[in-house]
Design a protein around this motif. Sequence first.
Motif, short mmCIF file in Angstrom:
data_model
loop_
_atom_site.label_atom_id
_atom_site.label_comp_id
_atom_site.label_asym_id
_atom_site.label_seq_id
_atom_site.Cartn_x
_atom_site.Cartn_y
_atom_site.Cartn_z
N ALA A 126 8.46 -5.52 11.91
CA ALA A 126 8.10 -6.08 10.60
C ALA A 126 9.19 -5.92 9.56
O ALA A 126 9.19 -6.62 8.54
N GLU A 127 10.13 -4.99 9.80
CA GLU A 127 11.20 -4.79 8.82
C GLU A 127 12.27 -5.87 8.90
O GLU A 127 13.15 -5.94 8.03
N LEU A 128 12.19 -6.72 9.95
CA LEU A 128 13.17 -7.78 10.14
C LEU A 128 12.55 -9.14 9.81
O LEU A 128 11.34 -9.23 9.60
N ALA A 129 13.36 -10.16 9.77
CA ALA A 129 12.87 -11.51 9.46
C ALA A 129 13.50 -12.50 10.43
O ALA A 129 14.69 -12.82 10.32
N ALA A 130 12.69 -12.96 11.38
CA ALA A 130 13.16 -13.94 12.35
C ALA A 130 13.21 -15.32 11.70
O ALA A 130 12.32 -15.69 10.92
#
Length: 322
Positions: free
Chosen positions: A72-76
Amino acid sequence: MDAFAAEEDDLLMSPLGSPDDRSLPLFAYGSLKPGELAFGLIGPLVSRHVQASASGAIRLRDGLPLFDPSAAELAARGSLLFFDAGKADEAWQIVADFEPSTQYKWVTTDAMSEDGVPIKANVLAGVKLNRGVSGDAVLEWSARHDPVLGEGLAEVRRLVMEAVPQGVEAQPDSPDFWRLFFRLQASYLLLWSVVERYTALRYGPALGPGNRVGRLGEDPEFQAALKTVGARPGSVVDSRNPTNRVNLGPDGIGGARYYYAVRSNLSHRGKGAFRDARLVLRAIVGLHDAMLELLGQHVSIPEGSVPGEVRLRILLPPDALA
């Protein structure tokens, strides 16, 4: 039913089905997003699409991109696809038929459009992401970065040019001849790895290999590619049933089955004659050049070149056997 497809136990997994809320857009991050190999399957049903991101990352299993919402800390990055109301059911069915339930499941995600608007969307998340997943998570996927399609196709070209830089010349049965033949055979099997990856990303990994070969053979784009590169018409005997012949016509019809039959013969027959080496080379040339034509917008080619300049067609003499 196509003979190859009939041999496959396709879609043994339970159907993926549609998401619960089909009024939401689809967050596409793999082969179905605009600009990728399979978007044409669904593009006519898309009313609009916008670039977007969603909390999570993308992981790879056997070349397939899988959305991991736990990161969740990343953004695909991907695209939001909005379907026409009257075509939504058809669109969701195409997506469900494209992706296998053994690899994916439906979840909802809070996506963010490129202009900063939050939008809830359906997304296909990977299942069992602790199994068989390799490499680091990435934020964006494209077939352009697939090593099988890019480096794999280039390696086929290098192997063939090293093995037979002047084409297959007449020579006696000898260890040198068989070293040449087996290098061609290895190149052809690697080329088929490229074809199989392409068909999985183009027609969907939910289909088995035999059905994907059938879809490739029926694809007007593949037939046109064979015509464009001047693939030689030919005929081969089915090694499992010598009363059957598999034909490649001058219009490209029968191409996928023909090239697959050459591959099957390589896998099941023993020593062949000098003619077999030329047959394998013709198959490599025709299939490689057609795949290069199909993938021209999706793979890297030598700097300063265009697809037509790196074709293997130069290895075939004008009087090569048909």
